[in-house]
Enzyme design. Structure first.
Site, PDB file in Angstrom:
ATOM      1  N   ASP A  53       0.817  -1.220   0.000  1.00 12.71           N
ATOM      2  CA  ASP A  53       0.000   0.000   0.000  1.00 12.71           C
ATOM      3  C   ASP A  53       0.851   1.271   0.000  1.00 12.71           C
ATOM      4  O   ASP A  53       2.025   1.256   0.371  1.00 12.71           O
ATOM      5  CB  ASP A  53      -0.879   0.042   1.252  1.00 12.71           C
ATOM      6  CG  ASP A  53      -1.973  -1.030   1.249  1.00 12.71           C
ATOM      7  OD1 ASP A  53      -1.967  -1.888   0.350  1.00 12.71           O
ATOM      8  OD2 ASP A  53      -2.824  -0.991   2.161  1.00 12.71           O
ATOM      9  N   ASP A  54       0.192   2.366  -0.382  1.00 14.54           N
ATOM     10  CA  ASP A  54       0.665   3.741  -0.173  1.00 14.54           C
ATOM     11  C   ASP A  54       1.709   4.219  -1.181  1.00 14.54           C
ATOM     12  O   ASP A  54       2.262   5.299  -1.031  1.00 14.54           O
ATOM     13  CB  ASP A  54       1.214   3.959   1.253  1.00 14.54           C
ATOM     14  CG  ASP A  54       0.145   3.765   2.315  1.00 14.54           C
ATOM     15  OD1 ASP A  54      -1.010   3.461   1.940  1.00 14.54           O
ATOM     16  OD2 ASP A  54       0.457   3.889   3.501  1.00 14.54           O
ATOM     17  N   HIS A 104      -6.276   2.687  -3.673  1.00 13.85           N
ATOM     18  CA  HIS A 104      -6.223   2.928  -2.220  1.00 13.85           C
ATOM     19  C   HIS A 104      -6.824   4.296  -1.895  1.00 13.85           C
ATOM     20  O   HIS A 104      -7.014   4.609  -0.727  1.00 13.85           O
ATOM     21  CB  HIS A 104      -4.766   2.849  -1.758  1.00 13.85           C
ATOM     22  CG  HIS A 104      -4.565   2.694  -0.281  1.00 13.85           C
ATOM     23  ND1 HIS A 104      -5.429   1.997   0.536  1.00 13.85           N
ATOM     24  CD2 HIS A 104      -3.574   3.143   0.543  1.00 13.85           C
ATOM     25  CE1 HIS A 104      -4.976   2.030   1.792  1.00 13.85           C
ATOM     26  NE2 HIS A 104      -3.866   2.719   1.826  1.00 13.85           N
ATOM     27  N   HIS A 108      -4.803   9.757   1.183  1.00 15.24           N
ATOM     28  CA  HIS A 108      -4.854   8.791   2.283  1.00 15.24           C
ATOM     29  C   HIS A 108      -5.781   9.228   3.420  1.00 15.24           C
ATOM     30  O   HIS A 108      -5.598   8.843   4.568  1.00 15.24           O
ATOM     31  CB  HIS A 108      -3.442   8.523   2.811  1.00 15.24           C
ATOM     32  CG  HIS A 108      -3.291   7.153   3.421  1.00 15.24           C
ATOM     33  ND1 HIS A 108      -3.586   6.887   4.741  1.00 15.24           N
ATOM     34  CD2 HIS A 108      -2.902   5.966   2.889  1.00 15.24           C
ATOM     35  CE1 HIS A 108      -3.359   5.613   4.993  1.00 15.24           C
ATOM     36  NE2 HIS A 108      -2.953   5.023   3.883  1.00 15.24           N
ATOM     37  N   HIS A 198       3.841  -2.460   2.826  1.00 17.12           N
ATOM     38  CA  HIS A 198       3.837  -1.140   2.193  1.00 17.12           C
ATOM     39  C   HIS A 198       5.050  -0.957   1.281  1.00 17.12           C
ATOM     40  O   HIS A 198       6.146  -1.381   1.630  1.00 17.12           O
ATOM     41  CB  HIS A 198       3.832  -0.041   3.259  1.00 17.12           C
ATOM     42  CG  HIS A 198       2.560  -0.024   4.068  1.00 17.12           C
ATOM     43  ND1 HIS A 198       2.318  -0.929   5.073  1.00 17.12           N
ATOM     44  CD2 HIS A 198       1.462   0.763   3.980  1.00 17.12           C
ATOM     45  CE1 HIS A 198       1.117  -0.687   5.585  1.00 17.12           C
ATOM     46  NE2 HIS A 198       0.569   0.324   4.944  1.00 17.12           N
TER      47      HIS A 198
HETATM   48 ZN   LIG Z   1      -2.447   3.075   3.413  1.00 14.95          ZN
END
Ligand SMILES: [Zn+2]
Length: 256
Positions: A53-54, A104, A108, A198
């Protein structure tokens, strides 16, 4: 496809993505009946689903890609649209290497704390922007922080996306040695697990306040995780790849 200055090219490109999206919808439909979110895969294949993620993030995503390639593993990357705009080449590299991309968010922010109309608008904009940027249909959505209320869940499904949460977690937003985080990731990890890790670190520019950026090498973490997985006769796969031989395991996942 809004925002383009080449109307003549739009209908065909949009039609192709729309057709692919219909196929993705048909495939994703059974994933979420009736109110579930995917947290694992039921499978007889020796698959563990790797998710990152991210990203995309220079210095993170590229290190993860190298480690995955060294182990012939594939993964699903849940990206932030704002970051794809800043690092388009890195996002294309993820796809070119045979991995999968899910959404995602535009940024955020925690969707569970936004008004429902804002959530729907954020999801629609994120979904459309990501498909336009990458030219592939997007099938999966992972809510930031796993924060999903029934209203957020409905908004995700309303976009034709399937919510994907996780099982084991590497806790790799913390700055710890990669070996320690790999041991954490291995806890409870079994065939069909969806592992959360991540390839980037969301910061204030992403609407996040997740503490200081960790300094460990994300490639080292992925290598250590994959070495452990392979020792147990398992392999790392993207979600769609694992679902070729497996079926979704879903649970109601609601968290503010
Ligand atoms: Zn995230």
């Amino acid at each position: 496809m809004s925002g383009s200055t080449e109307p003549a090219a739009l209908p065909e490109a949009g039609g192709a993505v729309a057709a692919l999206r219909r196929t993705a919808l048909r495939l994703a439909g059974p994933v979420t009946r009736p109110i579930g979110s995917l947290t694992a895969v039921r499978t007889r294949a020796p698959d563990v689903v790797l998710t990152f993620d991210d990203g995309p993030e220079p210095g993170g995503t590229d290190r993860v890609l190298e480690a995955l390639a060294a182990h012939r593993a594939t993964a699903t990357f849940f990206v932030l649209v704002d970051r794809v705009r800043r690092n388009p080449a890195l996002a294309r590299e993820v796809l070119a290497a045979g991995h999968e991309i899910g959404l995602h968010g535009m940024d955020h922010r925690r969707l569970s704390r936004l008004p429902p109309a804002t959530v729907r608008a954020q999801l629609a904009a994120g979904h459309e922007s990501l498909e336009d940027l990458l030219g592939v249909p997007i099938r999966w959505f992972r809510p930031p922080y796993g924060a999903q209320t029934p209203a957020v869940w409905r908004a995700i499904r309303g976009q034709g996306l399937a919510p994907v949460l996780w099982g084991p977690c590497a806790w790799d937003w913390l700055d710890r040695p990669a070996e320690l985080l790999a041991a954490q990731a291995a806890r409870g990890l079994v065939r069909g697990s969806v592992l959360l890790a991540h390839d980037g670190h969301a910061g204030p520019e992403d609407g996040a306040d997740d503490g200081p950026r960790p300094r460990f090498d994300r490639g080292d973490l992925v290598r250590a995780v994959l070495a452990g997985i392979e020792e147990r006769g398992l392999r790392g796969r993207s979600l769609s790849a694992a679902l070729v031989a497996g079926t979704p395991r879903t649970v109601p996942w609601f968290l503010r």
